[in-house]
Design a protein around this motif. Structure first.
Motif, short mmCIF file in Angstrom:
data_model
loop_
_atom_site.label_atom_id
_atom_site.label_comp_id
_atom_site.label_asym_id
_atom_site.label_seq_id
_atom_site.Cartn_x
_atom_site.Cartn_y
_atom_site.Cartn_z
N PHE A 122 8.02 23.82 38.25
CA PHE A 122 7.41 24.20 39.95
C PHE A 122 8.00 23.88 40.95
O PHE A 122 7.29 24.16 42.36
CB PHE A 122 6.18 22.86 39.92
N GLY A 123 8.81 23.44 40.85
CA GLY A 123 9.44 23.45 42.18
C GLY A 123 9.43 22.16 43.16
O GLY A 123 9.82 21.51 43.89
N ILE A 124 8.75 21.69 41.76
CA ILE A 124 8.81 19.97 42.78
C ILE A 124 10.26 19.10 42.94
O ILE A 124 10.90 18.71 42.17
CB ILE A 124 8.06 19.27 41.87
N ILE A 125 10.64 18.78 43.79
CA ILE A 125 12.17 18.02 44.32
C ILE A 125 11.59 16.12 43.91
O ILE A 125 10.99 15.77 44.55
CB ILE A 125 11.97 18.65 45.62
N PHE A 126 12.69 16.01 43.82
CA PHE A 126 12.87 14.09 43.21
C PHE A 126 13.49 13.29 43.34
O PHE A 126 14.63 14.14 43.78
CB PHE A 126 12.79 14.11 41.42
N ASP A 127 12.78 12.55 44.65
CA ASP A 127 14.09 12.35 45.45
C ASP A 127 15.17 11.51 44.43
O ASP A 127 15.09 10.36 44.31
CB ASP A 127 13.81 12.05 46.86
N GLY A 128 16.19 11.29 45.04
CA GLY A 128 17.05 10.21 44.59
C GLY A 128 17.76 10.43 42.71
O GLY A 128 17.54 9.72 42.09
N HIS A 129 17.48 11.76 42.66
CA HIS A 129 17.26 12.08 41.04
C HIS A 129 19.25 12.21 40.68
O HIS A 129 19.36 13.11 41.46
CB HIS A 129 16.77 13.61 40.54
N PRO A 130 19.25 11.95 40.15
CA PRO A 130 21.41 12.17 39.64
C PRO A 130 21.51 13.22 39.37
O PRO A 130 22.21 14.19 39.95
CB PRO A 130 21.63 11.20 38.38
N ASN A 131 20.65 14.25 38.95
CA ASN A 131 20.98 16.11 39.02
C ASN A 131 20.71 16.37 38.61
O ASN A 131 19.49 17.12 37.43
CB ASN A 131 22.37 15.72 37.66
N LEU A 132 19.61 17.40 39.62
CA LEU A 132 18.60 17.86 40.20
C LEU A 132 18.96 18.75 39.43
O LEU A 132 18.79 20.03 41.19
CB LEU A 132 17.63 17.44 41.21
N THR A 133 19.06 19.46 38.65
CA THR A 133 19.33 21.25 38.38
C THR A 133 18.02 21.56 37.42
O THR A 133 17.78 20.86 36.66
CB THR A 133 20.12 21.28 37.88
N ARG A 134 18.36 22.76 37.42
CA ARG A 134 17.42 23.72 36.27
C ARG A 134 18.10 23.34 35.26
O ARG A 134 19.13 23.06 34.81
CB ARG A 134 18.00 24.88 36.55
N ILE A 135 17.21 23.41 34.26
CA ILE A 135 17.83 22.28 32.66
C ILE A 135 17.02 23.77 31.55
O ILE A 135 17.62 23.85 30.83
CB ILE A 135 17.16 21.46 32.45
N LEU A 136 16.12 24.23 31.74
CA LEU A 136 15.38 25.07 30.33
C LEU A 136 15.96 26.50 31.25
O LEU A 136 15.70 27.72 29.73
CB LEU A 136 14.18 24.96 30.44
N ASN A 137 15.22 27.32 32.09
CA ASN A 137 16.20 28.63 32.91
C ASN A 137 17.43 29.08 32.97
O ASN A 137 18.13 27.47 33.45
CB ASN A 137 14.69 28.79 33.82
N MET A 138 17.75 29.50 33.57
CA MET A 138 18.60 30.43 33.93
C MET A 138 19.03 29.71 35.35
O MET A 138 18.69 29.34 35.79
CB MET A 138 19.08 32.08 33.70
#
Lengths: 167, 181, 410
Positions: A122-138
């Motif tokens: 969805f593109g929702i940004i989680f502030d403070g997340h250690p590694n906010l990158t795509r996980i399932l898609n390319m």
């Protein structure tokens, strides 16, 4: 034994106006709160002397494009107390213009990938997340596919004629 | 001593005392088709049906595939069983490129053949988008008997393949169409 | 090496060549995505100091098939085929869980006989899932025989599925409102035969592994996790029970008449690989006991609910009465609208709590369907579980976690 009523009353006593929209669809207590209160609320529920709601079942997101801009995106948390067999659902609504919410991965380690999945879809940004990158898609994908405006099929495929598939 | 063991028929040739003359590709085809070593590239549900094919009831080893090789350099045929997502396609191509000639590819299942029920933005609609395929085994998932039939078709191809095929212009053109040197 | 150094080594002393710089370097090892020992395609990039693992970085999504997006375009009965392909080693559990979610939303009450048949099928699926996990754990430690012997019984379970629904692996079993057909005589005979012939083989399998010195040395103390860390990481299912927490959705939120059955929840102590293996073995015994109880107490009655708007009416009625014909037409053409609502329902899958979060907006397809997939959630803990151990321990840990790629990526 906890009941929806008693838990709801306690939560209102603690958080006052920041919790609203209490419902019980199919017996599961559901409430809405703001993004500033989500971490205090999860910590309160976990550390409460009586509730012991200490298990994060799920985090997910929903996109409602047909409602007001302030409630377009919703992050839904499902929690569970093993000791009292009590489940609760917490929703936080966000607007597209300001799609940020603090991460709860300090409170629960399982939130790490669940938030990455919600960001990926969805593109929702989680502030403070250690590694906010795509996980399932390319990694190279430049849009967030679960949003309602994007199609299911890949528009660049050559072998499936849309007319024959009823699209 | 068992007398009902089925022995493979010898190819046509000229026989005498102490020698047997036939053409080279018949013998090589015979040897290759009875000892194809598979590389199981199992990604999802078809992989479990492939495991059933290798287990004791629908034994694959009796067809010569005793040693499933997980190293591409030592495998003869690549069995792609399961959905290939676009994220996985480069990996599949890498594995195919590492295999030595002659190599055959079987696409097991509907997802590997054409994308299956997953006509979505993230699924490759068939592995023949990235590598050349010899045999397609349809099904979702195909029964082990169907997988064995697919492997027997590859044995047919292997048995009758000419030794010059891999160097022929037609084959090189096929590889070039997939950008494989 | 120079001549002088070679001469020294021939006499047996170890020589360090002064001209070479010895540097203690960390190696990066890429485990996956295609690897014989990973059960599915996911990648681990391990940073290693010699043979010891220092850190691990994971990449998943190599089989992402966008189930949740597909589910927004399919009527409710077509989504069952999607749920099959999540945890494909135990498809009936996924199917039944989805049907129960829809029945909760629609308010359909399923008769007792259908519930008991669902329990039998779900427990058979759980046995099948644990057979694969434990058999493959044996193979990863080098013991191929156990796998071959016990896998034959998975084929017998496939025969029972074929009697029930026609398919072996991706079963699409059951319908919204009950089961599509009753247990046939052949199915009952096969289940009873399975209950008679499987326990001796399982005992043999246990004799081969439980007190086997080599197996115990390879699995005790390997890949352990404490109960607090497991709960924080969202573990459920046999992996959490091996760590010591007795959480089982069948007992805590019983569904489909599980409260009628008497069974124990096996619990481990250290959360290591040996405990997970033993917990799964014991769960197979408990599942066999549940199936026996269900077969003995199978109630009479219909195998489907009296809900003609959602469950296809019997063909004789369709040919005779007008209402049945209309319902049949509407259901098959997919014109049945679901009520507005949101529901979360969880079942005990082979790997833990499999949850379905369904939001319906009154149309014929869900507005949003989210699968709470246990594999995805507990696989995050894998680097923590194998830091400090060797590669062989990491392989055995991964094998005992029973990570199924279809459920990991959905």
């Amino acid at each position: 034994m906890l009941s929806n009523q008693s838990v709801a009353e306690e939560i209102v006593k603690k958080f006052g106006d920041d919790v609203y929209d209490f419902e019980e669809p199919f017996g599961l207590l559901t409430l809405t709160t703001t993004r500033e209160q989500i971490i205090p609320m999860l910590e309160y529920l976990k550390n409460h002397s009586d509730f012991k709601i200490g298990f994060l079942t799920d985090i997910t997101g929903v996109h409602f494009p047909d409602t007001t801009p302030a409630t377009e995106y919703c992050v839904v948390y499902h929690l569970h107390s093993f000791i009292h067999n009590f489940r609760i659902r917490i929703k936080v609504f966000l607007a597209e213009a300001d799609l940020h919410i603090p991460t709860v991965s300090e409170v629960y380690a399982s939130a790490n990938w669940m938030e990455r999945e919600t960001f990926d879809f969805f593109g929702i940004i989680f502030d403070g997340h250690p590694n906010l990158t795509r996980i399932l898609n390319m990694e190279e994908m430049d849009y967030h596919p679960m949003r309602r405006e994007y199609p299911l099929e890949d528009p660049t495929r050559q072998d499936k004629i849309d007319a024959l598939f009823g699209r | 001593m068992a007398t009902d063991i089925k022995i493979v028929e010898a190819p046509e040739g000229y026989e005498g005392s102490g020698f047997f003359a036939t053409s080279f590709d018949k013998v090589v085809g015979l040897a290759r088709s009875h000892s194809l070593w598979p590389l199981p590239f199992a990604t999802s549900c078809c992989g479990i049906e492939f495991m059933s094919t290798m287990a004791s009831r629908y034994d694959l080893a009796r067809f010569g595939s005793e040693r499933p090789s997980f190293s591409p350099r030592q495998a003869d045929m690549l069995l792609v069983a399961g959905t290939i997502a676009k994220k996985m396609a480069p990996v599949l191509k890498q594995v195919y490129l590492q295999m030595a000639e002659p190599r055959w590819v079987i696409a097991i299942g509907a997802c590997a053949s054409s994308g299956g029920i997953f006509d979505t933005y993230s699924v490759l609609q068939g592995i023949d988008r990235v590598i050349p395929v010899d045999v397609y085994v349809p099904g979702c998932p195909p029964r082990p008997e169907q997988i064995l039939e697919g492997i027997m078709q590859v044995r047919e191809l292997t048995h009758n393949e000419s030794l010059r095929r891999r160097n022929s212009a037609e084959y090189q053109a096929l590889l070039a169409s997939y950008n494989i040197q | 090496m120079t001549e002088a150094n070679i001469a020294k080594t021939n006499s047996g002393t170890l020589v360090k060549d002064e001209s070479v710089q010895y540097v203690n370097e960390l190696t990066t090892l890429n485990l996956g995505p295609t690897h014989p020992a990973t059960h599915g395609i996911f990648q681990n990039v391990l940073t290693m100091d010699g043979e010891k693992i220092i850190a691990g970085e994971q990449t998943v999504g190599y089989i992402h098939r966008a189930f949740e997006k597909i589910a927004e375009r399919r009527p409710f009965y077509q989504i069952t085929t999607l749920t099959d392909r999540m945890n494909y080693c135990s498809s009936p559990i996924n199917n039944m869980g989805w049907h129960m979610t829809v029945e909760k939303l629609l308010g359909v009450e399923v008769p007792k006989r259908a519930q008991y048949i669902r329990v039998i099928m779900m427990e058979l699926a759980r046995i099948a899932d644990h057979i694969v996990c434990n058999g493959i754990l044996g193979v990863d430690t080098g013991a191929f025989t156990g796998f071959l012997y016990i896998y034959e019984y998975r084929e017998k379970i496939y025969e029972i599925y074929e009697e029930m629904c026609g398919a072996r692996l991706t079963t699409n079993m059951g319908r919204v409102g009950g089961m599509e057909r009753d247990l046939s005589k052949e199915a009952i005979r096969k289940i009873n035969e399975f209950l008679k012939t499987f326990p001796p083989i399982l005992k043999e399998f246990e004799r081969l592994f439980n007190r086997n010195r080599i197996f115990m040395d390879r699995t005790i103390g390997v890949g352990g996790i404490s109960a607090e860390r497991a709960m924080s990481y969202g573990f459920t299912g046999p992996n959490l029970r091996a760590a010591g927490v007795d959480y089982d959705v069948r007992v805590m939120n019983p569904y489909s008449s599980y409260e009628d059955f008497k069974f124990d929840i096996p619990v481990g102590q250290h959360g290591d690989t040996y405990d997970r293996f033993m917990v799964r073995n014991e769960e197979i015994w408990q599942s066999l006991s549940i199936i026996e109880q269900a077969m003995k107490n199978l109630p009479e009655g219909p195998h489907f609910a009296d809900a003609p708007e959602y469950y296809l009416p019997p063909k004789q009625e369709v040919y005779r009465s007008m209402e049945a014909l209309i319902y049949h037409f509407k259901i098959v053409m997919g014109e049945i609208d679901a009520p507005v609502g949101e529901v979360y329902h969880a079942v005990e899958g082979g790997n833990g709590e499999l949850g379905f979060y369904l939001i319906s907006d009154g149309g014929r397809t869900p507005y949003r369907l989210h699968f709470r997939r246990p594999c995805f959630i507990y696989y995050q803990a894998y680097p923590e579980m194998c830091v400090g151990s060797t590669i062989s321990d990491a392989i055995v840990t991964m094998s005992s976690l029973n990570v199924i790629a279809g459920e990991l990526d959905a």
